[in-house]
Design a protein around this motif. Structure first.
Motif, PDB file in Angstrom:
ATOM      1  N   THR A  56       2.360   3.326   4.338  1.00 60.72           N
ATOM      2  CA  THR A  56       1.472   4.469   4.105  1.00 60.72           C
ATOM      3  C   THR A  56       2.085   5.418   3.079  1.00 60.72           C
ATOM      4  N   LYS A  57       3.396   5.645   3.209  1.00 64.27           N
ATOM      5  CA  LYS A  57       4.080   6.513   2.239  1.00 64.27           C
ATOM      6  C   LYS A  57       4.005   5.941   0.831  1.00 64.27           C
ATOM      7  N   GLU A  60       0.589   6.707  -0.455  1.00 64.91           N
ATOM      8  CA  GLU A  60       0.353   8.120  -0.729  1.00 64.91           C
ATOM      9  C   GLU A  60       1.130   8.599  -1.951  1.00 64.91           C
ATOM     10  N   MET A  66      -4.822   9.831  -3.817  1.00 65.01           N
ATOM     11  CA  MET A  66      -5.445  10.269  -2.573  1.00 65.01           C
ATOM     12  C   MET A  66      -6.611  11.242  -2.781  1.00 65.01           C
TER      13      MET A  66
END
Lengths: 83, 83
Positions: A56-57, A60, A66
């Protein structure tokens, strides 16, 4: 471990590339296509045990914008062996 | 009916975009990434009963560059109801 990240435009964000493809499909005589949206697929070979949090990092910080994009994480090895 | 076309570079074809992303992930401190390949995802809403043959033709004529790319067709509605 193979993972696949799918990055797509958020609903409501205009997709000119998808629109162009839709128009071209019509022009080529393909009927019944109602909507086309184009996104990115990122396939990575990562270390065993890489957590969803880490993936997820990555999304992002680098892989997705995003502001206008959503992403989905798919673990390809899991899918093959659901047991 | 929703279908997803995944277009990826054939094995052996150089992927500079994937290489750049790999390098950036390293630079951001993400460890254990061994390979990154980037492709396209095309999500379409097509008429019920659209055959694989038709979808294959769409890929061959427009969506994929068959010289350097492979494609895979996934039917999203089938995946949800495998019964």
């Amino acid at each position: 471990m193979k993972v696949r990240i799918l990055v797509r435009l958020k609903p409501g964000v205009l997709d000119p590339q998808g629109r162009a493809v839709h128009h071209s499909l019509d022009g080529l005589g393909f009927e019944g296509v109602e909507d086309v949206r184009i996104g990115r697929m990122i396939e990575m070979d990562v270390a065993e045990g890489t957590t969803d949090e880490t993936l997820t990092k990555m999304c992002e910080q680098l892989l997705a914008n995003m502001v206008i994009e959503d992403f989905a994480i798919e673990r390809l090895d899991d899918a093959k062996e659901p047991a």
